[in-house]
Design a protein around this motif. Structure first.
Motif, PDB file in Angstrom:
ATOM      1  N   THR A  49       9.915  -0.165  -1.213  1.00  0.00           N
ATOM      2  CA  THR A  49       9.896  -0.836  -2.504  1.00  0.00           C
ATOM      3  C   THR A  49      10.916  -0.245  -3.493  1.00  0.00           C
ATOM      4  O   THR A  49      11.011  -0.720  -4.620  1.00  0.00           O
ATOM      5  CB  THR A  49       8.482  -0.774  -3.113  1.00  0.00           C
ATOM      6  N   ALA A  50      11.682   0.741  -3.064  1.00  0.00           N
ATOM      7  CA  ALA A  50      12.763   1.269  -3.904  1.00  0.00           C
ATOM      8  C   ALA A  50      13.872   0.236  -4.078  1.00  0.00           C
ATOM      9  O   ALA A  50      14.677   0.346  -5.000  1.00  0.00           O
ATOM     10  CB  ALA A  50      13.323   2.545  -3.310  1.00  0.00           C
ATOM     11  N   VAL A  51      13.890  -0.773  -3.215  1.00  0.00           N
ATOM     12  CA  VAL A  51      14.920  -1.808  -3.340  1.00  0.00           C
ATOM     13  C   VAL A  51      14.780  -2.588  -4.645  1.00  0.00           C
ATOM     14  O   VAL A  51      15.761  -3.146  -5.131  1.00  0.00           O
ATOM     15  CB  VAL A  51      14.919  -2.769  -2.128  1.00  0.00           C
ATOM     16  N   PHE A  52      13.573  -2.626  -5.219  1.00  0.00           N
ATOM     17  CA  PHE A  52      13.413  -3.295  -6.509  1.00  0.00           C
ATOM     18  C   PHE A  52      14.297  -2.645  -7.564  1.00  0.00           C
ATOM     19  O   PHE A  52      15.004  -3.322  -8.301  1.00  0.00           O
ATOM     20  CB  PHE A  52      11.955  -3.264  -6.974  1.00  0.00           C
ATOM     21  N   PHE A  74       5.302  -0.439  -8.180  1.00  0.00           N
ATOM     22  CA  PHE A  74       5.533   0.011  -6.811  1.00  0.00           C
ATOM     23  C   PHE A  74       6.312   1.319  -6.805  1.00  0.00           C
ATOM     24  O   PHE A  74       7.121   1.584  -7.674  1.00  0.00           O
ATOM     25  CB  PHE A  74       6.281  -1.056  -6.012  1.00  0.00           C
ATOM     26  N   SER A  75       6.082   2.120  -5.749  1.00  0.00           N
ATOM     27  CA  SER A  75       6.677   3.458  -5.705  1.00  0.00           C
ATOM     28  C   SER A  75       8.138   3.418  -5.258  1.00  0.00           C
ATOM     29  O   SER A  75       8.547   2.559  -4.491  1.00  0.00           O
ATOM     30  CB  SER A  75       5.871   4.361  -4.777  1.00  0.00           C
ATOM     31  N   PHE A  76       8.894   4.371  -5.774  1.00  0.00           N
ATOM     32  CA  PHE A  76      10.295   4.542  -5.435  1.00  0.00           C
ATOM     33  C   PHE A  76      10.461   5.626  -4.375  1.00  0.00           C
ATOM     34  O   PHE A  76      11.265   5.509  -3.475  1.00  0.00           O
ATOM     35  CB  PHE A  76      11.075   4.922  -6.705  1.00  0.00           C
ATOM     36  N   PHE A  77       9.659   6.686  -4.495  1.00  0.00           N
ATOM     37  CA  PHE A  77       9.751   7.840  -3.601  1.00  0.00           C
ATOM     38  C   PHE A  77       8.355   8.398  -3.422  1.00  0.00           C
ATOM     39  O   PHE A  77       7.575   8.440  -4.379  1.00  0.00           O
ATOM     40  CB  PHE A  77      10.673   8.899  -4.228  1.00  0.00           C
ATOM     41  N   THR A  96      17.153  11.523  -9.955  1.00  0.00           N
ATOM     42  CA  THR A  96      16.972  12.910 -10.409  1.00  0.00           C
ATOM     43  C   THR A  96      15.506  13.326 -10.351  1.00  0.00           C
ATOM     44  O   THR A  96      15.216  14.510 -10.146  1.00  0.00           O
ATOM     45  CB  THR A  96      17.511  13.122 -11.827  1.00  0.00           C
ATOM     46  N   GLN A  97      14.602  12.387 -10.494  1.00  0.00           N
ATOM     47  CA  GLN A  97      13.181  12.708 -10.388  1.00  0.00           C
ATOM     48  C   GLN A  97      12.790  13.057  -8.952  1.00  0.00           C
ATOM     49  O   GLN A  97      11.828  13.786  -8.737  1.00  0.00           O
ATOM     50  CB  GLN A  97      12.320  11.542 -10.892  1.00  0.00           C
ATOM     51  N   LEU A 134       6.299   8.380  -6.692  1.00  0.00           N
ATOM     52  CA  LEU A 134       7.087   8.259  -7.912  1.00  0.00           C
ATOM     53  C   LEU A 134       7.235   6.795  -8.270  1.00  0.00           C
ATOM     54  O   LEU A 134       7.827   6.011  -7.525  1.00  0.00           O
ATOM     55  CB  LEU A 134       8.465   8.899  -7.718  1.00  0.00           C
ATOM     56  N   THR A 135       6.656   6.405  -9.379  1.00  0.00           N
ATOM     57  CA  THR A 135       6.838   5.067  -9.931  1.00  0.00           C
ATOM     58  C   THR A 135       7.424   5.214 -11.322  1.00  0.00           C
ATOM     59  O   THR A 135       7.552   6.322 -11.842  1.00  0.00           O
ATOM     60  CB  THR A 135       5.502   4.297 -10.020  1.00  0.00           C
TER      61      THR A 135
END
Length: 141
Positions: free
Chosen positions: A109-112, A23-26, A94-95, A42-43
């Motif tokens: 899904t960044a909560v993961f 899942f994607s972060f950003f 940083t990415q 961003l994964t």
């Protein structure tokens, strides 16, 4: 093994680490090599170091579940996994700097990735409680 609460925390941390692989972060626009904007998610799979660290956190969490008889080793592994997960989270942030400013957003899904260190802290707390309990029972003998 499974009735111990830290086993559940470690299992949830491993599941969250493996979910952060998919899942994607950003998500946002990124300028490519030909100066054209493209929408990118961003994964952990989009960067080799993120992939290695995320998979390592998940595998180490699963390994730590089965070290329930050796609590000191389990605590060391979970502490090391906590350090790696914090490094992984810093690398995720940083990415996000590589994206075009103002044209991206953090995904739900960044909560993961964010919950992994929290879950590992809960597991450390449970391991320390078990260690205190065993020491108190040894004093009674």
């Amino acid at each position: 093994m499974i009735q111990r609460l830290q086993s559940i925390w470690l299992l949830l941390a491993a599941a969250a680490a493996f979910c952060s692989l998919q899942f994607s972060f950003f998500s946002g626009n990124m300028i490519g090599e030909n100066q054209a904007k493209s929408f990118v998610s961003l994964t952990a799979q989009s960067n080799l170091l993120l992939l290695i660290l995320s998979a390592g956190v998940g595998i180490a969490s699963l390994i730590a579940i089965f070290l329930y008889k050796n609590r000191k080793m389990q605590l060391r592994i979970v502490l090391l996994t906590l350090l790696v997960s914090i490094i992984n989270l810093v690398l995720f942030f940083t990415q996000t700097q590589k994206f075009v400013p103002g044209e991206g957003k953090y995904d739900l899904t960044a909560v993961f990735a964010i919950f992994i260190p929290v879950l590992l802290l809960f597991a450390i707390r449970g391991i320390r409680r078990d260690e205190k309990l065993v020491k108190s029972l040894d004093r009674l003998r």
